[in-house]
Write a protein that holds these residues in place. Structure first.
Motif, mmCIF file in Angstrom:
data_model
loop_
_atom_site.group_PDB
_atom_site.id
_atom_site.type_symbol
_atom_site.label_atom_id
_atom_site.label_comp_id
_atom_site.label_asym_id
_atom_site.label_seq_id
_atom_site.Cartn_x
_atom_site.Cartn_y
_atom_site.Cartn_z
ATOM 1 N N ALA A 30 59.681 51.905 62.625
ATOM 2 C CA ALA A 30 58.431 52.162 61.907
ATOM 3 C C ALA A 30 58.086 53.647 61.933
ATOM 4 O O ALA A 30 57.639 54.202 60.913
ATOM 5 N N GLU A 33 60.133 55.528 59.389
ATOM 6 C CA GLU A 33 59.638 55.297 58.028
ATOM 7 C C GLU A 33 58.320 56.026 57.769
ATOM 8 O O GLU A 33 58.177 56.689 56.735
ATOM 9 N N ILE A 34 57.379 55.887 58.685
ATOM 10 C CA ILE A 34 56.050 56.499 58.500
ATOM 11 C C ILE A 34 56.156 58.011 58.454
ATOM 12 O O ILE A 34 55.550 58.670 57.599
ATOM 13 N N ARG A 49 50.879 49.552 63.103
ATOM 14 C CA ARG A 49 50.702 48.537 62.054
ATOM 15 C C ARG A 49 52.029 48.184 61.397
ATOM 16 O O ARG A 49 52.346 47.015 61.193
ATOM 17 N N ARG A 50 52.828 49.204 61.044
ATOM 18 C CA ARG A 50 54.116 48.957 60.383
ATOM 19 C C ARG A 50 55.046 48.159 61.294
ATOM 20 O O ARG A 50 55.800 47.311 60.831
#
Length: 196
Positions: A30, A33-34, A49-50
């Protein structure tokens, strides 16, 4: 005989250490990605959250932003090293793994191409050290007589490709990375993470 409440009956089993390993892997994926989507200043809550975990779990694994950044960089390098160590992958395929990580972790590229990123000298030094590990792994797999084997040509080629990995979308970053390798006359295999 005591009766169990409905809430206790529905409580999932505690996976203990397995859940911690799973959560950490989800957090690293995550974070990659973020950070790629929103840069290194993205809110850490977005990573939690992801990954599908609470912020407490995030902070148990990564007490601060630098720890999350370091974890992503370390995982990237480990995958590249594992790809280079396997005898089953040809050198162009190892470059494909490297290229995937450059594309997916484009937010980190700037750390390697600026002299003094504000407030991040520790992260940059760490990133430079990891770059050395990547270069050593690639050199061990570099075919004898390959044109990238001369002097600092391999280092320069990777730096040039990483500098070309720009753009708002993953597709654009991949297009630019592959164009850079092509202009350098270097064959690259499938752009994908190491699955091994």
């Amino acid at each position: 005989m005591t009766e169990q409440t409905g809430q206790d009956a529905r409580r999932p089993a505690n996976d203990g250490p397995r859940a911690a390993v799973r959560n950490r892997a989800a957090l690293v994926a995550a974070a990659r990605e973020i950070f790629a989507e929103h840069g290194l200043e993205a809110p850490l809550s977005a990573i939690a959250r992801r990954a599908g975990v609470g912020q407490g779990v995030l902070y148990r694994h990564f007490p601060d932003r630098a720890a999350a950044v370091a974890a992503v960089l370390e995982e990237n390098v480990r995958q590249i090293e594992r790809a280079a160590e396997t005898g089953a992958m040809a050198f162009p395929d190892v470059l494909g793994v490297l290229t995937w990580h450059l594309i997916e972790s484009s937010a980190f590229i700037g750390l390697l191409h600026t002299d003094r990123p504000a407030g991040r000298s520790d992260v940059r030094a760490y990133a430079v050290g990891l770059s050395g590990r990547v270069e050593r792994a690639l050199r061990r797999r570099l075919p004898g007589g390959d044109r990238l084997g001369a002097g600092q040509d391999l280092t320069l080629a990777v730096a040039m490709v990483s500098a070309a990995v720009t753009g708002p979308t993953r597709e654009e970053r991949e297009h630019r990375a592959l164009a850079a390798w092509r202009l350098l006359g270097v064959e690259v295999g499938r752009v994908a993470p190491f699955e091994g």
